[in-house]
Design a protein around this motif. Sequence first.
Motif, short mmCIF file in Angstrom:
data_model
loop_
_atom_site.label_atom_id
_atom_site.label_comp_id
_atom_site.label_asym_id
_atom_site.label_seq_id
_atom_site.Cartn_x
_atom_site.Cartn_y
_atom_site.Cartn_z
N ILE A 1 0.85 -1.18 0.00
CA ILE A 1 0.00 0.00 0.00
C ILE A 1 0.89 1.24 0.00
N SER A 2 0.82 2.01 -1.07
CA SER A 2 1.55 3.28 -1.13
C SER A 2 0.75 4.31 -0.34
N ILE A 3 1.42 4.98 0.58
CA ILE A 3 0.76 5.90 1.50
C ILE A 3 1.08 7.35 1.10
N GLN B 1 2.16 11.56 12.77
CA GLN B 1 1.95 10.79 13.99
C GLN B 1 0.60 10.07 14.07
N PRO B 2 -0.51 10.67 13.64
CA PRO B 2 -1.78 9.92 13.69
C PRO B 2 -1.72 8.64 12.87
N TYR B 3 -1.11 8.71 11.68
CA TYR B 3 -0.94 7.52 10.83
C TYR B 3 -0.07 6.48 11.53
N LEU B 4 1.07 6.92 12.07
CA LEU B 4 1.99 5.99 12.73
C LEU B 4 1.35 5.37 13.98
N SER B 5 0.57 6.14 14.69
CA SER B 5 -0.14 5.61 15.87
C SER B 5 -1.17 4.56 15.45
N PHE B 6 -1.87 4.83 14.37
CA PHE B 6 -2.83 3.85 13.84
C PHE B 6 -2.14 2.53 13.51
N VAL C 1 -11.33 -8.33 5.58
CA VAL C 1 -10.50 -7.73 6.62
C VAL C 1 -9.63 -6.62 6.00
N LEU C 2 -9.11 -6.87 4.80
CA LEU C 2 -8.36 -5.84 4.08
C LEU C 2 -9.23 -4.60 3.88
N ASP C 3 -10.46 -4.78 3.45
CA ASP C 3 -11.37 -3.66 3.21
C ASP C 3 -11.59 -2.86 4.49
N GLN C 4 -11.81 -3.54 5.58
CA GLN C 4 -12.01 -2.85 6.87
C GLN C 4 -10.76 -2.05 7.25
N PHE C 5 -9.59 -2.65 7.04
CA PHE C 5 -8.32 -1.97 7.32
C PHE C 5 -8.21 -0.70 6.47
N LEU C 6 -8.56 -0.79 5.18
CA LEU C 6 -8.44 0.36 4.28
C LEU C 6 -9.40 1.48 4.66
N VAL C 7 -10.60 1.13 5.09
CA VAL C 7 -11.56 2.15 5.54
C VAL C 7 -10.99 2.91 6.72
N GLU C 8 -10.41 2.19 7.68
CA GLU C 8 -9.82 2.85 8.84
C GLU C 8 -8.58 3.64 8.46
N LEU C 9 -7.74 3.08 7.58
CA LEU C 9 -6.53 3.75 7.14
C LEU C 9 -6.84 5.08 6.47
N ASN C 10 -7.92 5.12 5.71
CA ASN C 10 -8.29 6.32 4.96
C ASN C 10 -8.69 7.49 5.86
N ARG C 11 -8.88 7.23 7.13
CA ARG C 11 -9.14 8.32 8.08
C ARG C 11 -7.88 9.18 8.29
N TYR C 12 -6.71 8.59 8.02
CA TYR C 12 -5.44 9.24 8.31
C TYR C 12 -4.67 9.65 7.06
N VAL C 13 -4.77 8.86 6.01
CA VAL C 13 -3.97 9.09 4.79
C VAL C 13 -4.76 8.65 3.57
N ASN C 14 -4.26 9.05 2.41
CA ASN C 14 -4.74 8.49 1.15
C ASN C 14 -3.79 7.37 0.78
N TYR C 15 -4.23 6.47 -0.08
CA TYR C 15 -3.40 5.32 -0.40
C TYR C 15 -3.66 4.83 -1.82
N LYS C 16 -2.75 3.99 -2.28
CA LYS C 16 -2.90 3.27 -3.54
C LYS C 16 -2.54 1.81 -3.22
N LEU C 17 -3.43 0.91 -3.57
CA LEU C 17 -3.31 -0.49 -3.19
C LEU C 17 -2.79 -1.35 -4.33
N SER C 18 -1.85 -2.24 -4.03
CA SER C 18 -1.40 -3.28 -4.95
C SER C 18 -1.46 -4.61 -4.21
#
Length: 135
Positions: free
Chosen positions: A67-69, A77-82, A113-130
């Motif tokens: 996942i490119s962040i 810090q919010p991303y790293l804490s997540f 589970v990946l989808d749930q992770f991405l939903v939560e991740l998107n609260r902190y950063v944008n991403y590109k998934l491979s």
Amino acid sequence: MDQVDKQIIEELSRNSRITMKQLGEKVHLTGQAASARVARLEDQGIIEGYTIRVNQEKVGYTVHAFISIFTQNTYHQPYLSFLKTQELFVIHNYKISGDSCYLLECQFPSNAVLDQFLVELNRYVNYKLSIVINK
């Protein structure tokens, strides 16, 4: 660090469970001498630890993703804490140069589970998934 030390590191990289006697035979030392060198390499911080390789599919992790962040500001810090709350899924978080800020290597038991992770991740950063198709 001499050539024998490099050979020791190479052999331990292949099999960290090798006995000191076997290691010594491979690098032309006694087991005791090999053990002393390994202890010295550990004391110097050259050898930091030993790991195992686990077949991720056999333990239930079938989805491997990179996942490119892309952070939205310079405060990460919010991303790293997540990520600290997601250690079960995160293999490595590399800070990189280039288009993105981090490259996240993860494993998941399912796409749900990946989808749930991405939903939560998107609260902190944008991403590109491979997703890894084949290793």
